[in-house]
Scaffold this motif. Structure first.
Motif, PDB file in Angstrom:
ATOM      1  N   LEU A   1       0.848  -1.175   0.000  1.00  0.00           N
ATOM      2  CA  LEU A   1       0.000   0.000   0.000  1.00  0.00           C
ATOM      3  C   LEU A   1       0.891   1.235   0.000  1.00  0.00           C
ATOM      4  O   LEU A   1       1.736   1.398   0.872  1.00  0.00           O
ATOM      5  N   PHE A   2       0.733   2.083  -0.989  1.00  0.00           N
ATOM      6  CA  PHE A   2       1.492   3.330  -1.055  1.00  0.00           C
ATOM      7  C   PHE A   2       0.666   4.449  -0.437  1.00  0.00           C
ATOM      8  O   PHE A   2      -0.511   4.593  -0.714  1.00  0.00           O
ATOM      9  N   GLN A   3       1.329   5.211   0.392  1.00  0.00           N
ATOM     10  CA  GLN A   3       0.663   6.344   1.006  1.00  0.00           C
ATOM     11  C   GLN A   3       1.684   7.465   1.088  1.00  0.00           C
ATOM     12  O   GLN A   3       2.716   7.327   1.727  1.00  0.00           O
ATOM     13  N   GLY A   4       1.429   8.552   0.420  1.00  0.00           N
ATOM     14  CA  GLY A   4       2.363   9.657   0.476  1.00  0.00           C
ATOM     15  C   GLY A   4       2.264  10.549  -0.735  1.00  0.00           C
ATOM     16  O   GLY A   4       1.326  10.484  -1.511  1.00  0.00           O
ATOM     17  N   ILE A   5       3.290  11.360  -0.882  1.00  0.00           N
ATOM     18  CA  ILE A   5       3.319  12.382  -1.921  1.00  0.00           C
ATOM     19  C   ILE A   5       4.274  11.942  -3.007  1.00  0.00           C
ATOM     20  O   ILE A   5       5.335  11.396  -2.739  1.00  0.00           O
ATOM     21  N   VAL A   6       3.913  12.161  -4.253  1.00  0.00           N
ATOM     22  CA  VAL A   6       4.784  11.891  -5.388  1.00  0.00           C
ATOM     23  C   VAL A   6       5.200  13.239  -5.976  1.00  0.00           C
ATOM     24  O   VAL A   6       4.361  14.104  -6.226  1.00  0.00           O
ATOM     25  N   LEU A   7       6.483  13.415  -6.162  1.00  0.00           N
ATOM     26  CA  LEU A   7       7.010  14.633  -6.763  1.00  0.00           C
ATOM     27  C   LEU A   7       7.144  14.408  -8.259  1.00  0.00           C
ATOM     28  O   LEU A   7       7.776  13.450  -8.691  1.00  0.00           O
ATOM     29  N   VAL A   8       6.538  15.247  -9.070  1.00  0.00           N
ATOM     30  CA  VAL A   8       6.667  15.170 -10.522  1.00  0.00           C
ATOM     31  C   VAL A   8       7.625  16.263 -10.943  1.00  0.00           C
ATOM     32  O   VAL A   8       7.377  17.452 -10.736  1.00  0.00           O
ATOM     33  N   ALA A   9       8.752  15.862 -11.536  1.00  0.00           N
ATOM     34  CA  ALA A   9       9.779  16.814 -11.961  1.00  0.00           C
ATOM     35  C   ALA A   9       9.418  17.396 -13.320  1.00  0.00           C
ATOM     36  O   ALA A   9       9.016  16.678 -14.229  1.00  0.00           O
ATOM     37  N   ILE A  10       9.563  18.694 -13.457  1.00  0.00           N
ATOM     38  CA  ILE A  10       9.354  19.389 -14.726  1.00  0.00           C
ATOM     39  C   ILE A  10      10.521  20.337 -14.903  1.00  0.00           C
ATOM     40  O   ILE A  10      10.746  21.228 -14.081  1.00  0.00           O
ATOM     41  N   ASN A  11      11.285  20.139 -15.967  1.00  0.00           N
ATOM     42  CA  ASN A  11      12.490  20.931 -16.205  1.00  0.00           C
ATOM     43  C   ASN A  11      12.113  22.272 -16.837  1.00  0.00           C
ATOM     44  O   ASN A  11      11.577  22.303 -17.942  1.00  0.00           O
ATOM     45  N   PRO A  12      12.420  23.396 -16.169  1.00  0.00           N
ATOM     46  CA  PRO A  12      12.112  24.708 -16.760  1.00  0.00           C
ATOM     47  C   PRO A  12      13.127  25.125 -17.820  1.00  0.00           C
ATOM     48  O   PRO A  12      12.980  26.144 -18.445  1.00  0.00           O
ATOM     49  N   SER A  58      10.128   7.874   2.342  1.00  0.00           N
ATOM     50  CA  SER A  58      10.559   7.796   0.941  1.00  0.00           C
ATOM     51  C   SER A  58       9.956   8.947   0.167  1.00  0.00           C
ATOM     52  O   SER A  58       8.833   9.369   0.441  1.00  0.00           O
ATOM     53  N   ILE A  59      10.708   9.425  -0.792  1.00  0.00           N
ATOM     54  CA  ILE A  59      10.210  10.415  -1.746  1.00  0.00           C
ATOM     55  C   ILE A  59      10.369   9.793  -3.119  1.00  0.00           C
ATOM     56  O   ILE A  59      11.466   9.381  -3.502  1.00  0.00           O
ATOM     57  N   ILE A  60       9.285   9.704  -3.861  1.00  0.00           N
ATOM     58  CA  ILE A  60       9.332   9.197  -5.231  1.00  0.00           C
ATOM     59  C   ILE A  60       9.371  10.406  -6.156  1.00  0.00           C
ATOM     60  O   ILE A  60       8.501  11.278  -6.080  1.00  0.00           O
ATOM     61  N   VAL A  61      10.384  10.449  -7.023  1.00  0.00           N
ATOM     62  CA  VAL A  61      10.504  11.535  -7.996  1.00  0.00           C
ATOM     63  C   VAL A  61      10.218  10.943  -9.358  1.00  0.00           C
ATOM     64  O   VAL A  61      10.924  10.041  -9.815  1.00  0.00           O
ATOM     65  N   SER A  62       9.186  11.439 -10.012  1.00  0.00           N
ATOM     66  CA  SER A  62       8.763  10.907 -11.295  1.00  0.00           C
ATOM     67  C   SER A  62       8.780  12.014 -12.343  1.00  0.00           C
ATOM     68  O   SER A  62       8.715  13.199 -12.020  1.00  0.00           O
ATOM     69  N   GLY A  63       8.855  11.630 -13.593  1.00  0.00           N
ATOM     70  CA  GLY A  63       8.818  12.603 -14.677  1.00  0.00           C
ATOM     71  C   GLY A  63       9.327  11.978 -15.958  1.00  0.00           C
ATOM     72  O   GLY A  63       9.887  10.886 -15.967  1.00  0.00           O
ATOM     73  N   GLU A  64       9.140  12.681 -17.059  1.00  0.00           N
ATOM     74  CA  GLU A  64       9.593  12.208 -18.364  1.00  0.00           C
ATOM     75  C   GLU A  64      11.108  12.264 -18.466  1.00  0.00           C
ATOM     76  O   GLU A  64      11.777  12.888 -17.636  1.00  0.00           O
ATOM     77  N   SER A  65      11.629  11.668 -19.509  1.00  0.00           N
ATOM     78  CA  SER A  65      13.058  11.747 -19.795  1.00  0.00           C
ATOM     79  C   SER A  65      13.457  13.212 -19.947  1.00  0.00           C
ATOM     80  O   SER A  65      12.804  13.971 -20.677  1.00  0.00           O
ATOM     81  N   GLY A  66      14.496  13.608 -19.252  1.00  0.00           N
ATOM     82  CA  GLY A  66      14.969  14.987 -19.333  1.00  0.00           C
ATOM     83  C   GLY A  66      14.195  15.962 -18.464  1.00  0.00           C
ATOM     84  O   GLY A  66      14.420  17.166 -18.517  1.00  0.00           O
ATOM     85  N   ALA A  67      13.280  15.465 -17.641  1.00  0.00           N
ATOM     86  CA  ALA A  67      12.439  16.347 -16.829  1.00  0.00           C
ATOM     87  C   ALA A  67      13.171  16.929 -15.627  1.00  0.00           C
ATOM     88  O   ALA A  67      12.717  17.892 -15.040  1.00  0.00           O
ATOM     89  N   GLY A  68      14.280  16.321 -15.240  1.00  0.00           N
ATOM     90  CA  GLY A  68      15.027  16.843 -14.105  1.00  0.00           C
ATOM     91  C   GLY A  68      14.867  16.034 -12.833  1.00  0.00           C
ATOM     92  O   GLY A  68      14.970  16.567 -11.732  1.00  0.00           O
ATOM     93  N   LYS A  69      14.628  14.742 -12.963  1.00  0.00           N
ATOM     94  CA  LYS A  69      14.446  13.898 -11.774  1.00  0.00           C
ATOM     95  C   LYS A  69      15.723  13.840 -10.933  1.00  0.00           C
ATOM     96  O   LYS A  69      15.663  13.968  -9.716  1.00  0.00           O
ATOM     97  N   THR A  70      16.865  13.660 -11.590  1.00  0.00           N
ATOM     98  CA  THR A  70      18.135  13.601 -10.852  1.00  0.00           C
ATOM     99  C   THR A  70      18.418  14.929 -10.174  1.00  0.00           C
ATOM    100  O   THR A  70      18.843  14.972  -9.021  1.00  0.00           O
ATOM    101  N   VAL A  71      18.153  16.022 -10.861  1.00  0.00           N
ATOM    102  CA  VAL A  71      18.367  17.349 -10.270  1.00  0.00           C
ATOM    103  C   VAL A  71      17.422  17.560  -9.092  1.00  0.00           C
ATOM    104  O   VAL A  71      17.819  18.098  -8.061  1.00  0.00           O
TER     105      VAL A  71
END
Length: 187
Positions: A1-12, A58-71
């Motif tokens: 069961l997942f409970q929490g916030i998901v961070l979606v990375a968007i590269n400006p 845990s923090i899950i960082v999600s996003g498309e390729s090049g979105a800035g997940k590593t950053v």
């Protein structure tokens, strides 16, 4: 069961002054939702719940390729280092990401969106002591895209390490590796 916030990375695609030290301090101690959505708000919530409940977070960082997940992960680590450690540990994100240079070289490739795109997932674990100061970290990788070894889409390229090895194939220490036999590498 997942409970929490998901961070979606968007590269400006440009540097913004929203990740500076003063912004870290502005989000430190705040409740989620009291301020604008931000990586530091997510990091503060995880840090607060860790210290209050004494449970792993845990923090899950999600996003498309090049979105800035590593950053985004770097900014979260900088937040933890700033609010949860001494000044000497504030470059923890550099230390953690530098802990696996071989995997970075093997697992990064050029895509149409990013010249140095990580082609694998990262699980970064940060260890804290009883006073919630950072005492160590490690990074594990998973889901390496094997298909990129034998196929690249137009305007993309293979993993960087293959090009680096082939460019060095004439060096004496690489002679016995048979690197000149990689016929599928574009020139």
């Amino acid at each position: 069961l997942f409970q929490g916030i998901v961070l979606v990375a968007i590269n400006p695609y440009e540097q913004l002054p929203i990740y500076e030290q003063d912004v870290i301090y502005a989000y430190s101690g705040q409740n989620m939702g009291d301020m604008d959505p931000h990586i530091f708000a997510v990091a503060e919530e995880a840090y607060k719940q860790m210290s209050r409940d004494e449970k792993n977070q845990s923090i899950i960082v999600s996003g498309e390729s090049g979105a800035g997940k590593t950053v985004s992960a770097k900014y979260a680590m900088r937040f933890f280092a700033t609010v949860g450690s001494s000044a000497s540990d504030t470059n923890v994100e550099a230390k953690v990401l530098a802990s696996s240079p071989i995997m970075e070289a093997i697992g990064n490739a050029k895509t149409t969106r990013n010249d140095n795109s990580s082609r694998f997932g990262k699980y970064i674990q940060i260890g804290f002591d009883k006073r919630y100061h950072i005492i160590g970290a490690n990074m594990r990788t998973y889901l390496l895209e094997k298909s990129r070894v034998v196929f690249q889409a137009e305007d993309e390229r293979n993993y960087h390490i293959f090009y680096q090895l082939c460019a060095s194939s004439s060096l004496p220490e690489f002679k016995d590796l048979g690197l000149s036999k990689f016929w599928y590498l574009p020139v």
